[in-house]
Design a protein around this motif. Structure first.
Motif, PDB file in Angstrom:
ATOM      1  N   SER A 108       0.813  -1.219   0.000  1.00  0.00           N
ATOM      2  CA  SER A 108       0.000   0.000   0.000  1.00  0.00           C
ATOM      3  C   SER A 108       0.847   1.270   0.000  1.00  0.00           C
ATOM      4  O   SER A 108       0.306   2.371  -0.087  1.00  0.00           O
ATOM      5  CB  SER A 108      -0.929   0.022   1.230  1.00  0.00           C
ATOM      6  N   TRP A 109       2.163   1.135   0.093  1.00  0.00           N
ATOM      7  CA  TRP A 109       3.021   2.316   0.194  1.00  0.00           C
ATOM      8  C   TRP A 109       3.008   3.100  -1.117  1.00  0.00           C
ATOM      9  O   TRP A 109       3.327   2.570  -2.180  1.00  0.00           O
ATOM     10  CB  TRP A 109       4.458   1.913   0.517  1.00  0.00           C
ATOM     11  N   ARG A 110       2.646   4.350  -1.042  1.00  0.00           N
ATOM     12  CA  ARG A 110       2.588   5.207  -2.220  1.00  0.00           C
ATOM     13  C   ARG A 110       3.201   6.559  -1.872  1.00  0.00           C
ATOM     14  O   ARG A 110       2.525   7.423  -1.307  1.00  0.00           O
ATOM     15  CB  ARG A 110       1.137   5.409  -2.676  1.00  0.00           C
ATOM     16  N   PRO A 111       4.463   6.779  -2.167  1.00  0.00           N
ATOM     17  CA  PRO A 111       5.067   8.089  -1.865  1.00  0.00           C
ATOM     18  C   PRO A 111       4.302   9.211  -2.557  1.00  0.00           C
ATOM     19  O   PRO A 111       3.735   9.030  -3.633  1.00  0.00           O
ATOM     20  CB  PRO A 111       6.488   7.950  -2.438  1.00  0.00           C
ATOM     21  N   PHE A 112       4.275  10.360  -1.917  1.00  0.00           N
ATOM     22  CA  PHE A 112       3.699  11.533  -2.559  1.00  0.00           C
ATOM     23  C   PHE A 112       4.522  11.893  -3.798  1.00  0.00           C
ATOM     24  O   PHE A 112       5.743  11.715  -3.825  1.00  0.00           O
ATOM     25  CB  PHE A 112       3.710  12.724  -1.603  1.00  0.00           C
ATOM     26  N   ASN A 113       3.865  12.425  -4.807  1.00  0.00           N
ATOM     27  CA  ASN A 113       4.568  12.885  -6.007  1.00  0.00           C
ATOM     28  C   ASN A 113       4.975  14.346  -5.919  1.00  0.00           C
ATOM     29  O   ASN A 113       5.941  14.761  -6.563  1.00  0.00           O
ATOM     30  CB  ASN A 113       3.678  12.685  -7.239  1.00  0.00           C
ATOM     31  N   TYR A 114       4.244  15.142  -5.130  1.00  0.00           N
ATOM     32  CA  TYR A 114       4.472  16.586  -5.111  1.00  0.00           C
ATOM     33  C   TYR A 114       4.709  17.144  -3.704  1.00  0.00           C
ATOM     34  O   TYR A 114       5.117  18.298  -3.578  1.00  0.00           O
ATOM     35  CB  TYR A 114       3.270  17.318  -5.730  1.00  0.00           C
ATOM     36  N   ALA A 115       4.425  16.363  -2.667  1.00  0.00           N
ATOM     37  CA  ALA A 115       4.403  16.872  -1.295  1.00  0.00           C
ATOM     38  C   ALA A 115       5.600  16.391  -0.476  1.00  0.00           C
ATOM     39  O   ALA A 115       5.961  15.209  -0.528  1.00  0.00           O
ATOM     40  CB  ALA A 115       3.106  16.451  -0.612  1.00  0.00           C
ATOM     41  N   TYR A 116       6.159  17.315   0.329  1.00  0.00           N
ATOM     42  CA  TYR A 116       7.306  17.027   1.189  1.00  0.00           C
ATOM     43  C   TYR A 116       7.052  17.643   2.568  1.00  0.00           C
ATOM     44  O   TYR A 116       6.427  18.701   2.685  1.00  0.00           O
ATOM     45  CB  TYR A 116       8.586  17.574   0.569  1.00  0.00           C
ATOM     46  N   HIS A 117       7.579  16.963   3.590  1.00  0.00           N
ATOM     47  CA  HIS A 117       7.264  17.330   4.966  1.00  0.00           C
ATOM     48  C   HIS A 117       8.519  17.267   5.824  1.00  0.00           C
ATOM     49  O   HIS A 117       9.282  16.296   5.741  1.00  0.00           O
ATOM     50  CB  HIS A 117       6.213  16.346   5.498  1.00  0.00           C
ATOM     51  N   PHE A 118       8.738  18.286   6.664  1.00  0.00           N
ATOM     52  CA  PHE A 118       9.846  18.211   7.619  1.00  0.00           C
ATOM     53  C   PHE A 118       9.331  18.475   9.031  1.00  0.00           C
ATOM     54  O   PHE A 118       8.658  19.465   9.286  1.00  0.00           O
ATOM     55  CB  PHE A 118      10.995  19.158   7.240  1.00  0.00           C
ATOM     56  N   PHE A 119       9.585  17.554   9.912  1.00  0.00           N
ATOM     57  CA  PHE A 119       9.201  17.625  11.326  1.00  0.00           C
ATOM     58  C   PHE A 119       9.686  16.338  11.974  1.00  0.00           C
ATOM     59  O   PHE A 119      10.380  15.538  11.355  1.00  0.00           O
ATOM     60  CB  PHE A 119       7.684  17.793  11.477  1.00  0.00           C
ATOM     61  N   TRP A 120       9.283  16.106  13.226  1.00  0.00           N
ATOM     62  CA  TRP A 120       9.662  14.875  13.909  1.00  0.00           C
ATOM     63  C   TRP A 120       8.523  13.858  13.836  1.00  0.00           C
ATOM     64  O   TRP A 120       7.462  14.149  13.281  1.00  0.00           O
ATOM     65  CB  TRP A 120      10.031  15.164  15.359  1.00  0.00           C
ATOM     66  N   GLY A 121       8.742  12.663  14.410  1.00  0.00           N
ATOM     67  CA  GLY A 121       7.736  11.619  14.367  1.00  0.00           C
ATOM     68  C   GLY A 121       7.332  11.131  15.744  1.00  0.00           C
ATOM     69  O   GLY A 121       7.926  11.516  16.757  1.00  0.00           O
ATOM     70  N   LEU A 122       6.341  10.255  15.786  1.00  0.00           N
ATOM     71  CA  LEU A 122       5.867   9.712  17.063  1.00  0.00           C
ATOM     72  C   LEU A 122       6.978   8.989  17.804  1.00  0.00           C
ATOM     73  O   LEU A 122       7.033   9.021  19.037  1.00  0.00           O
ATOM     74  CB  LEU A 122       4.691   8.767  16.833  1.00  0.00           C
ATOM     75  N   GLU A 123       7.857   8.315  17.070  1.00  0.00           N
ATOM     76  CA  GLU A 123       8.967   7.625  17.728  1.00  0.00           C
ATOM     77  C   GLU A 123       9.847   8.597  18.499  1.00  0.00           C
ATOM     78  O   GLU A 123      10.406   8.249  19.554  1.00  0.00           O
ATOM     79  CB  GLU A 123       9.797   6.847  16.699  1.00  0.00           C
ATOM     80  N   ASP A 124       9.948   9.818  18.019  1.00  0.00           N
ATOM     81  CA  ASP A 124      10.777  10.825  18.676  1.00  0.00           C
ATOM     82  C   ASP A 124      10.107  11.361  19.937  1.00  0.00           C
ATOM     83  O   ASP A 124      10.753  11.511  20.978  1.00  0.00           O
ATOM     84  CB  ASP A 124      11.072  11.973  17.705  1.00  0.00           C
ATOM     85  N   VAL A 125       8.807  11.657  19.856  1.00  0.00           N
ATOM     86  CA  VAL A 125       8.123  12.185  21.034  1.00  0.00           C
ATOM     87  C   VAL A 125       7.985  11.100  22.104  1.00  0.00           C
ATOM     88  O   VAL A 125       8.071  11.378  23.313  1.00  0.00           O
ATOM     89  CB  VAL A 125       6.759  12.812  20.656  1.00  0.00           C
ATOM     90  N   ILE A 126       7.798   9.843  21.695  1.00  0.00           N
ATOM     91  CA  ILE A 126       7.758   8.746  22.667  1.00  0.00           C
ATOM     92  C   ILE A 126       9.098   8.630  23.382  1.00  0.00           C
ATOM     93  O   ILE A 126       9.158   8.469  24.615  1.00  0.00           O
ATOM     94  CB  ILE A 126       7.390   7.421  21.964  1.00  0.00           C
ATOM     95  N   SER A 127      10.185   8.734  22.629  1.00  0.00           N
ATOM     96  CA  SER A 127      11.522   8.670  23.235  1.00  0.00           C
ATOM     97  C   SER A 127      11.734   9.820  24.210  1.00  0.00           C
ATOM     98  O   SER A 127      12.227   9.621  25.332  1.00  0.00           O
ATOM     99  CB  SER A 127      12.587   8.697  22.141  1.00  0.00           C
ATOM    100  N   VAL A 128      11.353  11.028  23.802  1.00  0.00           N
ATOM    101  CA  VAL A 128      11.524  12.202  24.665  1.00  0.00           C
ATOM    102  C   VAL A 128      10.703  12.060  25.948  1.00  0.00           C
ATOM    103  O   VAL A 128      11.202  12.283  27.053  1.00  0.00           O
ATOM    104  CB  VAL A 128      11.124  13.483  23.898  1.00  0.00           C
ATOM    105  N   PHE A 129       9.437  11.679  25.800  1.00  0.00           N
ATOM    106  CA  PHE A 129       8.574  11.568  26.979  1.00  0.00           C
ATOM    107  C   PHE A 129       9.081  10.496  27.938  1.00  0.00           C
ATOM    108  O   PHE A 129       9.152  10.709  29.151  1.00  0.00           O
ATOM    109  CB  PHE A 129       7.138  11.266  26.563  1.00  0.00           C
ATOM    110  N   THR A 130       9.435   9.315  27.422  1.00  0.00           N
ATOM    111  CA  THR A 130       9.892   8.240  28.312  1.00  0.00           C
ATOM    112  C   THR A 130      11.234   8.577  28.940  1.00  0.00           C
ATOM    113  O   THR A 130      11.498   8.178  30.083  1.00  0.00           O
ATOM    114  CB  THR A 130       9.959   6.900  27.572  1.00  0.00           C
ATOM    115  N   ASN A 131      12.080   9.300  28.236  1.00  0.00           N
ATOM    116  CA  ASN A 131      13.337   9.748  28.846  1.00  0.00           C
ATOM    117  C   ASN A 131      13.071  10.691  30.020  1.00  0.00           C
ATOM    118  O   ASN A 131      13.745  10.617  31.056  1.00  0.00           O
ATOM    119  CB  ASN A 131      14.217  10.449  27.806  1.00  0.00           C
ATOM    120  N   MET A 132      12.094  11.579  29.863  1.00  0.00           N
ATOM    121  CA  MET A 132      11.753  12.487  30.957  1.00  0.00           C
ATOM    122  C   MET A 132      11.156  11.714  32.130  1.00  0.00           C
ATOM    123  O   MET A 132      11.519  11.938  33.289  1.00  0.00           O
ATOM    124  CB  MET A 132      10.791  13.580  30.468  1.00  0.00           C
TER     125      MET A 132
END
Length: 424
Positions: free
Chosen positions: A145-169
């Protein structure tokens, strides 16, 4: 060459507007400007995300290259349907060469979907990449089902990052490791609470037990059911991703009903000083993810300002405390200048898309490069991750709050200002 500008206007893209700054400008129709559409939630319950927009726009207007751009701004009104409508207006009526969008999936997703359907290059930010990508472009558990966007790009963090930050705190405190989940029935809440790809399985792997009482509707006025459920579960920790007014309601009612967890790490709702100040003194030691701060060791590619200098400029100009979206909205305009400076024709859709994909830019929020680093294969083409650390709001003498970075695991170049403290 057939370009979007040619198809819409029926005119050839000829001539060259000379660059007045460090960025070469593309060849476009004589006397025309590069049209950039920008959508954000300037009104409604998500308006705090767009509070810095006017400051960023006015400062971009003062830049050396601003005369080459026409920035057309639209308000999503914190409504996904409205976001899609204004995106369509920017594409059909304003004929933009580049679309930019910021601030939560309620705005980023419908604008992205519209731009993708219409074949317009788009840069998006300020939404975790999972709710931005998953559901629109495929199921991460189904490679077919993976279909990369043809025109759209995104920069930010992901859930894996916020989970890591929260559990570290949380790991800095003595708790029973039982976590109550406060997840709304929206794109963020459903992504964060997803039993397969969200917080529950990731927390279980780290030794935490997630208790999720189920979804609630945004702008709920009574959280007694959730508070009672968390109390019965004996939750020492609360996490979630409510909109700002909903967390104000929840936290006020929790305090009134005597529910006092040791930690409350909340995404989205308490990113902004005014949201915490609305809680009076009860906001002390609430914790959240930190995307950007004056302490971040990055500089703008547009004007060379450091993070600290940009935050100070905002406070000096507006009289308000710095807020995290300043960095990312500024970075969007850094991206626009960089990308459009690397194409020979602003109306050549393929060239603009190729320029976005080839981005390798040091921005005020860190490096932006779509090289797939840290991103699963199904999203690697379209997503760039940015640094994420964790912070706590500390009540200062005389009133108001300061956001203190208390976890920088994996991003030690972003300095901490203290350690995690339990809610008193």
């Amino acid at each position: 060459m057939i370009t979007r500008r040619n198809m819409l206007k029926g005119t050839a893209a000829t001539g060259l507007i000379a660059a007045t700054g460090a960025f070469p400008m593309p060849a476009i129709a004589q006397g025309a400007k590069i049209k950039v559409g920008y959508v954000s939630p300037q009104s409604g319950p998500l308006a705090a995300f767009a509070e810095a927009d006017n400051f960023i726009l006015s400062n971009f207007a003062k830049s050396e290259i601003a005369s080459q751009f026409e920035i057309i701004v639209k308000d999503s009104q914190s409504n996904p349907n409205r976001a899609a409508e204004v995106a369509q207006e920017l594409i059909i009526d304003d004929e933009v060469d580049l679309m930019m969008v910021a601030s939560t999936p309620e705005t980023t997703n419908p604008v992205t979907t519209t731009a993708e359907a219409e074949g317009v290059p788009l840069i998006s930010t300020m939404a975790p990449w999972q709710p931005w990508f998953i559901g629109q472009q495929g199921n991460p558990g189904d490679p077919e089902s993976w279909r990369p966007f043809n025109y759209a790009y995104h920069f930010f963090w992901g859930l894996e990052d916020v989970i890591s930050v929260f559990t570290n705190m949380w790991g800095q405190l003595e708790t029973n490791k039982i976590v109550g989940g406060l997840f709304p029935n929206d794109a963020d809440g459903n992504a964060w609470g997803d039993p397969n790809t969200g917080f529950p399985p990731a927390l279980a792997e780290k030794g935490f037990q997630m208790f999720d009482p189920g979804r609630y509707q945004n702008l709920t006025d009574d959280f007694s059911a959730q508070i009672n459920a968390f109390r019965q579960a004996n939750a020492d920790i609360i996490t979630g991703v409510p909109i700002p007014p909903d967390f104000t309601t929840f936290w006020s009612q929790a305090r009134q009903q005597g529910f006092a967890p040791k930690a409350a790490s909340i995404g989205k709702a308490i990113l902004f000083p005014q949201a915490v100040e609305a809680l009076g003194n009860s906001g002390h030691n609430l914790s959240s993810e930190v995307w950007w701060s004056p302490s971040h060791p990055f500089k703008s590619s547009l004007n060379g300002m450091s993070s600290a200098e940009l935050a100070k400029a905002y406070s000096d100009e507006t009289g308000k405390q710095w807020t995290q979206p300043i960095g990312f909205v500024h970075a969007l305009f850094e991206m626009a200048a960089d990308v459009m400076g690397r194409v020979s024709d602003a109306g050549d859709v393929d060239a603009v898309v190729e320029a976005i994909a080839a981005t390798d830019l040091q921005t005020i929020v860190g490096p932006v490069k779509f090289d797939g680093a840290g991103v699963p294969p199904f999203a690697a083409t379209n997503v760039c991750k940015t640094p994420l650390v964790g912070g706590q709001w500390r009540l200062r003498d005389g009133g108001g709050y300061d956001l203190v970075i208390v976890d920088n695991t994996g991003h030690e170049n972003i300095p901490t200002g203290g350690t995690m403290e339990a809610i008193s």
